[in-house]
Enzyme design. Structure first.
Site, short mmCIF file in Angstrom:
data_model
loop_
_atom_site.label_atom_id
_atom_site.label_comp_id
_atom_site.label_asym_id
_atom_site.label_seq_id
_atom_site.Cartn_x
_atom_site.Cartn_y
_atom_site.Cartn_z
CG ASN B 396 -2.03 1.06 1.08
OD1 ASN B 396 -1.92 1.97 0.27
ND2 ASN B 396 -3.06 0.97 1.88
CG ASP B 397 2.13 2.93 3.71
OD1 ASP B 397 1.00 3.40 3.48
OD2 ASP B 397 2.49 2.54 4.83
CB VAL B 398 5.83 0.46 -1.42
CG1 VAL B 398 6.51 0.19 -0.08
CG2 VAL B 398 4.98 -0.71 -1.84
CB VAL B 399 1.76 1.54 -4.90
CG1 VAL B 399 2.56 0.28 -5.17
CG2 VAL B 399 0.56 1.23 -4.03
CB ALA B 438 2.34 5.54 6.73
#
Lengths: 93, 470
Positions: B396-399, B438
């Site tokens: 999630n956060d990494v995209v 996050a």
């Protein structure tokens, strides 16, 4: 060996470490951590010397316990690294 | 009583052992040479141990072999049994053992300096050796207690949420200053109370340093403790004038430091802010406010199967959620079916995709994904613009494009995958509710070309495989 020679070896080894570790492929960072774990157990050398019978019996027992702890790491670290590395396969062509 | 220099061949043997350890790490530059590297490591260790056994006065052989057998047995069985998802806590546990071993060796050296040949002419321990011992026991103790906390947090035996003590910065800095001061004082006065106070304070500071650090920062912590375990070994190498220990300590120390740096960079967090702790707590608190409802599209397994069959290229972005759902094997099967149908499939791995550096690569390797189909962030990121389908699973956060555009976002500045440039995006997610580590919303959910595949990751992949085989 005097302190300065030892320090020289240490400083040089830090540089070697820096360049060797940057050349490790990111895909193998977990095995890197496992194998560094195993080799840092070279502290077993100190543990073996500590286990010398002469002198303090307390020191002897501390040494033997340290030998056992370091052995967990040596065998465990190398075995788990070997297990992980064996899983990395290339594409079948 | 000056320490008699050991014979030249002994020093040479330790040097060879050190060189073998360098070769062990060198082998890891490619999976093809890595197994040979590991064997160099084992050989180096064997040389170091045998050399010590034949040249030093040690305990009786049965006692030594007994200790090695017990420890080695435990280590070997654990290594065979451990699940790859549990690797971070295993590594943390191993770090704690190195730390404890360093503490024990330093303590033994203090109690029996004669055996270590570190006594000066006056029968007192050499001042230089006292500093080395003090540092060795302090770093060892910090490594031990810090790793125990990291282990408990990673193994879920303790809440991953940061535990914030009031005034913790003052307490921590005060304790560190006390340790440094005592080590300095130790050079003029070798009373036992100083040595044991240093030890006790170091155990406490290791504990205090790690409890305020949240779960998301654990990859950095594990790397950092890896580094400490190396410095502890190096400090004891100085005490023993042993080149194998010094070289290894330096290697491991640098390795851990570099990995911490890579992890910090991948999260765009400074090392200081990680150590200061508290990440995760604020995010959980601010992630709560009600968000505006935005329209999003829901896709089905059949949609995904159809679109991917039609595609020329698919890039899969796996995250830790995929490993939690144990979906890696069925995901690889899905990729196999697509490849058979002529689709190019690649995997894109973010440095923080797993729970420790390189963790996701191991999990994929275990699922028999060939390593030459797996690419790192900087190597593949430019390809999304030419890719037909980006398949995001458990990440999630990494995209999240907010990392590139939204300065107020907690993940602003973190390098992310440009999945928004792909023609079609499939986002496998359990529900629309949960957001990433996050705790921030993700614009990718609401893009025109995005279809949300709301289901358990494993179930969704199974359904897609079924649909593909129709």
């Amino acid at each position: 060996m005097d302190f300065i020679s030892i320090l020289s070896i240490f400083v040089m080894a830090c540089f070697v470490g820096y360049y060797v570790v940057w050349s490790v492929t990111p895909a193998l960072h977990t095995p890197l951590m496992a194998v560094t774990n195993a080799i840092s157990s070279v502290i077993i050398v100190g543990a073996l010397i500590a286990s010398a019978a002469g002198g303090s019996p307390t020191a002897k027992w501390l040494g033997l316990i340290a030998v056992a702890l370091a052995s967990v790491n040596i065998f465990g670290g190398f075995a788990v690294t070997a297990r992980m590395l064996a899983m990395y396969k290339k594409k079948e062509r | 009583m000056e320490h008699a220099a050991p014979p030249a061949w002994v020093m040479l043997a330790y040097l060879i052992s050190g060189v073998f350890f360098i070769l062990a790490l060198r082998g890891l530059s490619s999976p093809a040479t890595s197994q040979q590297g590991n064997r160099f490591g084992m050989a180096g260790m064997l040389i170091a141990v045998v050399t010590t056994l034949v040249t030093h006065e040690v305990a009786s052989l049965p006692e030594i072999l007994g200790a090695i057998f017990i420890g080695g047995g435990i280590g070997w069985v654990t290594a065979r049994k451990i699940a790859m998802t549990d690797m971070p806590q295993l590594v943390a546990a191993f770090h704690s053992l190195v730390g404890m071993a360093a503490v024990l060796v330093a303590a033994a050296a203090f109690l029996n300096p004669e055996a270590f040949g570190i006594n000066g002419a006056d029968g007192q321990i050499n001042p230089v050796s006292r500093v080395e011992m003090g540092l060795g026991i302090a770093i060892g103790a910090i490594t031990f207690s810090g790793s125990v906390i990291a282990f408990l947090k990673l193994a879920g035996k303790m809440s991953g949420a940061p535990i914030m003590l009031p005034m913790r910065h003052v307490i921590n800095l005060g304790t560190l200053a006390a340790i440094v001061g005592l080590i300095a004082y130790f050079t003029v006065d070798q009373s036992p109370w100083i040595f044991w106070t240093i030890t006790a304070l170091a155990f406490v500071i290791g504990f205090l340093l790690i409890i305020p650090i949240g779960g998301a920062d654990m990859p950095v912590v594990v790397s950092m403790l890896n580094s400490y375990s190396g410095w502890a070994a190096a400090a004891m190498g100085f005490t023993l004038h042993n080149t194998a220990m010094i070289i290894t300590g330096a290697l491991v120390g640098s390795s851990g430091a570099i990995l911490s740096y890579i992890m910090c960079k991948a999260m765009n967090r400074s090392f200081i802010s990680v150590i200061a702790g508290g990440f995760g707590a604020e995010a959980a608190a601010t992630g709560g406010p009600a968000k505006e409802q935005r329209p999003w599209k829901r896709g089905s397994a059949e949609d995904a199967a159809y679109m991917m069959q039609q595609a020329e290229s698919v890039i899969i972005v796996p995250g830790y959620g995929m490993a939690v759902a144990q979906a890696q094997h069925i995901l690889r099967e899905m990729a196999d079916v697509l490849k058979k149908q002529g689709v190019s499939v690649k995997y894109a791995i973010h440095p923080v995709a797993g729970r420790m550096p390189g963790h996701m690569n191991v999990l994929l390797a275990e699922a028999q994904v060939p390593y030459d189909e797996v690419f790192e962030l900087e190597d593949i990121n430019s390809e999304f613009a030419q890719t037909d389908v980006a398949f995001i699973i458990g990440a999630n956060d990494v995209v999240n494009p907010a990392a590139k555009t939204d300065k107020t976002s907690p993940i602003y500045g973190m390098p992310v995958f440009d999945v928004d440039k792909a023609k079609t995006v499939f986002f496998v997610k359990r529900s629309m509710g949960g957001v990433g580590y996050a705790g921030v919303d993700n614009d990718v959910f609401y893009m025109d070309q995005t279809m949300m595949l709301l289901a358990d990751a494993k179930k969704m992949c199974e359904d897609i495989v079924k649909a593909l085989q129709h």
